[in-house]
Design a protein around this motif. Structure first.
Motif, PDB file in Angstrom:
ATOM      1  N   SER A 160       0.841  -1.197   0.000  1.00  0.00           N
ATOM      2  CA  SER A 160       0.000   0.000   0.000  1.00  0.00           C
ATOM      3  C   SER A 160       0.876   1.247   0.000  1.00  0.00           C
ATOM      4  O   SER A 160       2.065   1.203   0.351  1.00  0.00           O
ATOM      5  CB  SER A 160      -0.905   0.006   1.232  1.00  0.00           C
ATOM      6  OG  SER A 160      -0.120   0.194   2.409  1.00  0.00           O
ATOM      7  N   ASN A 161       0.300   2.372  -0.400  1.00  0.00           N
ATOM      8  CA  ASN A 161       1.054   3.625  -0.404  1.00  0.00           C
ATOM      9  C   ASN A 161       1.591   3.960   0.982  1.00  0.00           C
ATOM     10  O   ASN A 161       2.698   4.501   1.115  1.00  0.00           O
ATOM     11  CB  ASN A 161       0.173   4.768  -0.912  1.00  0.00           C
ATOM     12  CG  ASN A 161      -0.064   4.691  -2.410  1.00  0.00           C
ATOM     13  OD1 ASN A 161       0.571   3.910  -3.112  1.00  0.00           O
ATOM     14  ND2 ASN A 161      -0.987   5.502  -2.903  1.00  0.00           N
ATOM     15  N   ALA A 162       0.803   3.644   2.012  1.00  0.00           N
ATOM     16  CA  ALA A 162       1.246   3.927   3.382  1.00  0.00           C
ATOM     17  C   ALA A 162       2.493   3.118   3.731  1.00  0.00           C
ATOM     18  O   ALA A 162       3.439   3.639   4.330  1.00  0.00           O
ATOM     19  CB  ALA A 162       0.116   3.619   4.366  1.00  0.00           C
ATOM     20  N   VAL A 163       2.508   1.847   3.340  1.00  0.00           N
ATOM     21  CA  VAL A 163       3.670   0.992   3.611  1.00  0.00           C
ATOM     22  C   VAL A 163       4.870   1.446   2.778  1.00  0.00           C
ATOM     23  O   VAL A 163       6.001   1.490   3.273  1.00  0.00           O
ATOM     24  CB  VAL A 163       3.339  -0.489   3.333  1.00  0.00           C
ATOM     25  CG1 VAL A 163       4.587  -1.364   3.407  1.00  0.00           C
ATOM     26  CG2 VAL A 163       2.289  -0.987   4.314  1.00  0.00           C
ATOM     27  N   LEU A 164       4.628   1.796   1.518  1.00  0.00           N
ATOM     28  CA  LEU A 164       5.718   2.279   0.665  1.00  0.00           C
ATOM     29  C   LEU A 164       6.340   3.546   1.250  1.00  0.00           C
ATOM     30  O   LEU A 164       7.567   3.706   1.257  1.00  0.00           O
ATOM     31  CB  LEU A 164       5.207   2.557  -0.748  1.00  0.00           C
ATOM     32  CG  LEU A 164       4.813   1.332  -1.586  1.00  0.00           C
ATOM     33  CD1 LEU A 164       4.178   1.772  -2.899  1.00  0.00           C
ATOM     34  CD2 LEU A 164       6.006   0.436  -1.862  1.00  0.00           C
ATOM     35  N   LYS A 165       5.496   4.445   1.770  1.00  0.00           N
ATOM     36  CA  LYS A 165       6.010   5.672   2.385  1.00  0.00           C
ATOM     37  C   LYS A 165       6.837   5.341   3.616  1.00  0.00           C
ATOM     38  O   LYS A 165       7.923   5.902   3.821  1.00  0.00           O
ATOM     39  CB  LYS A 165       4.841   6.584   2.758  1.00  0.00           C
ATOM     40  CG  LYS A 165       5.283   7.928   3.324  1.00  0.00           C
ATOM     41  CD  LYS A 165       4.084   8.827   3.596  1.00  0.00           C
ATOM     42  CE  LYS A 165       4.534  10.175   4.151  1.00  0.00           C
ATOM     43  NZ  LYS A 165       3.382  11.068   4.442  1.00  0.00           N
ATOM     44  N   GLY A 212       6.709  -0.089  -8.327  1.00  0.00           N
ATOM     45  CA  GLY A 212       6.964  -0.899  -9.518  1.00  0.00           C
ATOM     46  C   GLY A 212       8.332  -1.549  -9.506  1.00  0.00           C
ATOM     47  O   GLY A 212       8.572  -2.494 -10.258  1.00  0.00           O
ATOM     48  N   PHE A 213       9.230  -1.074  -8.660  1.00  0.00           N
ATOM     49  CA  PHE A 213      10.525  -1.728  -8.487  1.00  0.00           C
ATOM     50  C   PHE A 213      10.304  -3.035  -7.711  1.00  0.00           C
ATOM     51  O   PHE A 213       9.306  -3.176  -6.990  1.00  0.00           O
ATOM     52  CB  PHE A 213      11.488  -0.819  -7.718  1.00  0.00           C
ATOM     53  CG  PHE A 213      12.080   0.292  -8.538  1.00  0.00           C
ATOM     54  CD1 PHE A 213      13.456   0.391  -8.705  1.00  0.00           C
ATOM     55  CD2 PHE A 213      11.275   1.261  -9.140  1.00  0.00           C
ATOM     56  CE1 PHE A 213      14.017   1.422  -9.457  1.00  0.00           C
ATOM     57  CE2 PHE A 213      11.817   2.289  -9.894  1.00  0.00           C
ATOM     58  CZ  PHE A 213      13.190   2.370 -10.050  1.00  0.00           C
ATOM     59  N   PRO A 214      11.207  -4.005  -7.825  1.00  0.00           N
ATOM     60  CA  PRO A 214      11.001  -5.296  -7.160  1.00  0.00           C
ATOM     61  C   PRO A 214      10.679  -5.180  -5.672  1.00  0.00           C
ATOM     62  O   PRO A 214       9.823  -5.897  -5.152  1.00  0.00           O
ATOM     63  CB  PRO A 214      12.344  -6.012  -7.378  1.00  0.00           C
ATOM     64  CG  PRO A 214      12.878  -5.416  -8.630  1.00  0.00           C
ATOM     65  CD  PRO A 214      12.444  -3.978  -8.621  1.00  0.00           C
ATOM     66  N   GLU A 215      11.329  -4.240  -4.981  1.00  0.00           N
ATOM     67  CA  GLU A 215      11.146  -4.127  -3.539  1.00  0.00           C
ATOM     68  C   GLU A 215       9.806  -3.523  -3.146  1.00  0.00           C
ATOM     69  O   GLU A 215       9.454  -3.500  -1.958  1.00  0.00           O
ATOM     70  CB  GLU A 215      12.290  -3.305  -2.928  1.00  0.00           C
ATOM     71  CG  GLU A 215      12.476  -1.927  -3.519  1.00  0.00           C
ATOM     72  CD  GLU A 215      13.484  -1.888  -4.661  1.00  0.00           C
ATOM     73  OE1 GLU A 215      14.220  -0.871  -4.752  1.00  0.00           O
ATOM     74  OE2 GLU A 215      13.542  -2.847  -5.442  1.00  0.00           O
ATOM     75  N   SER A 216       9.028  -3.015  -4.137  1.00  0.00           N
ATOM     76  CA  SER A 216       7.735  -2.406  -3.824  1.00  0.00           C
ATOM     77  C   SER A 216       6.594  -3.418  -3.797  1.00  0.00           C
ATOM     78  O   SER A 216       5.455  -3.055  -3.484  1.00  0.00           O
ATOM     79  CB  SER A 216       7.419  -1.293  -4.826  1.00  0.00           C
ATOM     80  OG  SER A 216       7.187  -1.823  -6.123  1.00  0.00           O
TER      81      SER A 216
END
Length: 314
Positions: free
Chosen positions: A129-134, A143-147
């Motif tokens: 989720s955007n929250a976790v990515l932030k 879109g990178f593997p770690e996302s």
């Protein structure tokens, strides 16, 4: 360059590929073509019949061969197990046409004589989720593997290939540019699943002292990489961005609504910046290096039409 004799692929021009099928020609309506094509592209009945009908026939041979192998295995093991879904992976850059390819495959495969149940699952649903990515500092690496939550994606594919009659996949909203909390799609014993995403042929990266033991592609029965020159993909990306600012971005609830009022010149500048900072880096470092892991490589020209097909030798 390596000659075909010493390559792991058989390379066929558009003209050579088009002569291979023996199926009747398809004639889709303008509405059907528009639905399959998506935001941009140059899909025609000629393209469907010259490129995708032979591809469907080739995929059908592989599906029938897998069924035959399953029958022989059952006889040898003296078991009566069910056929598992045949999984097709579709990889390639942002804006190269993976979704269009997947929709065409779904439509044509569903029309095979046995009328198989065909479903598409995109890996967008397995993004954090955007929250976790932030929280992870990955907002600019979507879109990178770690996302991606690869653990959940691997678990999903494991359930599919274990014969679970009902498996749930998370849902991603392109409008809100985020995962929809507590919303899932049910995948209920399809005959064929198309798993589409930029990351599907990537190999796991080391996490701490360990490297994951399973790849997403381990679960594929066949894989396809949609390819084109980077400058063509960039042009398609810019074209799509300008179309979206007039359509999806214009919706007030859109995550990208702030781009709706941009002029075409401003939109092109913004999109080019996004491409150079994010999509270009991801393509060159993570996506393009996986191309030769695919069983089939579809090579597109400047007008989105396929110019060449490579098929891995067996």
């Amino acid at each position: 360059m390596t000659t075909e004799q010493h390559s792991t692929y058989i390379s066929l021009s558009r003209e050579e590929w088009a002569t291979l099928h023996s199926s009747p020609a398809f004639q889709l309506s303008e509405l059907e073509i528009k639905t399959l094509q998506g935001t941009i592209g140059n899909l025609t009945n000629e393209e469907i019949n010259q490129i995708y009908v032979p591809l469907i026939q080739y995929l059908s041979f592989n599906i029938q061969a897998m069924k035959q192998l399953h029958r022989v295995r059952n006889e040898f093991l003296q078991k009566d197990t069910k056929n598992l879904p045949f999984i097709i992976g579709v990889a390639g850059s942002v804006a190269v046409g993976k979704s269009t390819t997947s929709r065409i495959l779904q439509s044509l495969l569903s029309n095979l004589p046995e009328k198989p149940k065909v479903e598409i699952v995109t890996t967008d649903g397995f993004l954090f989720s955007n929250a976790v990515l932030k929280e992870k500092g990955l907002s600019d690496k979507k879109g990178f593997p770690e996302s991606y939550d690869l653990k959940v994606l691997i678990e999903f594919l494991t359930e599919i290939k274990s014969g679970n009659p009902r498996v749930q996949a998370p849902v991603y909203s392109h409008l809100h540019y985020d995962i929809i909390p507590n919303e899932y799609i049910d995948v209920c014993q399809p005959d064929i699943i198309i798993v589409e995403g930029i990351n599907v042929l990537q190999t796991p990266k080391q996490v701490g002292d360990s490297i994951p033991s399973r790849f997403v592609s381990d679960f594929f029965d066949i894989s396809i990489y949609v390819d084109a020159e980077e400058n063509h993909i960039l042009n398609w990306y810019l074209e799509r961005f300008k179309v979206l600012k007039e359509t999806a971005f214009a919706q007030p609830e859109s995550y990208f609504h702030r781009y709706a009022a941009l002029s075409d010149t401003e939109a092109e500048a913004v999109a080019t910046d996004i491409w150079n900072r994010i999509n270009k880096v991801n393509l060159e470092n993570n996506i393009l290096p996986t191309k030769f892991r695919a069983d089939i490589i579809i090579e597109k020209g400047i007008n989105h039409q396929v110019e060449n097909i490579r098929v891995r030798k067996i």
